[in-house]
Design a protein around this motif. Structure first.
Motif, short mmCIF file in Angstrom:
data_model
loop_
_atom_site.label_atom_id
_atom_site.label_comp_id
_atom_site.label_asym_id
_atom_site.label_seq_id
_atom_site.Cartn_x
_atom_site.Cartn_y
_atom_site.Cartn_z
N GLY A 89 0.71 -1.15 -0.07
CA GLY A 89 -0.10 -0.13 -0.06
C GLY A 89 0.85 1.14 0.11
O GLY A 89 1.92 1.33 0.75
N THR A 90 0.23 2.29 -0.73
CA THR A 90 0.97 3.45 -0.75
C THR A 90 -0.10 4.55 -0.74
O THR A 90 -0.99 4.37 -1.38
CB THR A 90 2.00 3.57 -2.05
OG1 THR A 90 2.78 4.88 -2.10
CG2 THR A 90 1.22 3.60 -3.36
N GLN A 91 0.10 5.80 -0.32
CA GLN A 91 -0.72 6.93 0.02
C GLN A 91 -0.56 7.72 -1.16
O GLN A 91 0.52 8.24 -1.47
CB GLN A 91 -0.37 7.42 1.55
CG GLN A 91 -1.53 8.81 1.56
CD GLN A 91 -2.64 8.30 1.78
OE1 GLN A 91 -3.01 7.32 2.37
NE2 GLN A 91 -3.75 9.32 1.11
N VAL A 92 -1.68 8.32 -1.65
CA VAL A 92 -1.58 9.32 -2.90
C VAL A 92 -2.67 10.33 -2.16
O VAL A 92 -3.65 10.00 -1.73
CB VAL A 92 -2.35 8.79 -3.90
CG1 VAL A 92 -2.68 9.74 -4.85
CG2 VAL A 92 -1.41 7.55 -4.76
N THR A 93 -2.36 11.74 -2.07
CA THR A 93 -2.76 12.66 -1.64
C THR A 93 -3.21 13.66 -2.56
O THR A 93 -1.85 14.09 -3.07
CB THR A 93 -2.52 13.23 -0.26
OG1 THR A 93 -2.32 12.18 0.79
CG2 THR A 93 -3.09 14.34 0.17
N VAL A 94 -4.11 14.19 -2.85
CA VAL A 94 -4.28 15.24 -3.80
C VAL A 94 -5.06 16.35 -3.26
O VAL A 94 -6.40 16.25 -2.67
CB VAL A 94 -5.24 14.71 -4.94
CG1 VAL A 94 -5.25 15.69 -6.22
CG2 VAL A 94 -4.67 13.49 -5.54
#
Length: 122
Positions: A115-120
């Protein structure tokens, strides 16, 4: 050891792009369909993209035309190219190995990336 190791992700402004990578080891990568999932806080996990061993692919409606799933069998890696990112794309993204194909009604997923976080956000 059968595993999927992810890289990429991070923070980006709306309209930006990111690319996620998922590298496999311990199994014959080219024989398997691979999928990308995302889960936002308080929401269920959703498959956003999937690619078969023959490179046929499908996408969730929410990402069609913006996300592209690509596989490189020589590198044993599946990528998720994400363009025109929106705040609603913010989530934890995970890759997974499928038993079966992307167009099966009920595929089974048996190996997961970390899992990896993506923040927009602006």
């Amino acid at each position: 050891q059968v595993q999927l190791v992810q890289s990429g992700g991070g923070s980006v402004q709306p309209g930006g792009s990111l690319r996620l990578s998922c590298t496999a080891s311990g199994f014959l990568f080219r024989h398997y369909a691979m999928g990308w999932f995302r889960q936002a806080p308080g929401k269920e996990s959703v498959r956003v993209a999937c690619i078969n061993s023959n490179e046929d692919s499908n996408y969730a409606d929410s990402v069609k035309g913006r996300f592209t799933i690509i596989r490189d069998n020589d590198k044993k890696t599946v990528f998720l190219q994400m363009n025109d990112l929106k705040p609603e794309d913010t989530a934890t993204y995970s890759c997974a190995r499928l038993h079966g194909g992307c167009f099966d009604r009920r595929p089974r997923y048996d190996v997961w990336g970390q899992g990896t976080q993506v923040t927009v956000s602006s």
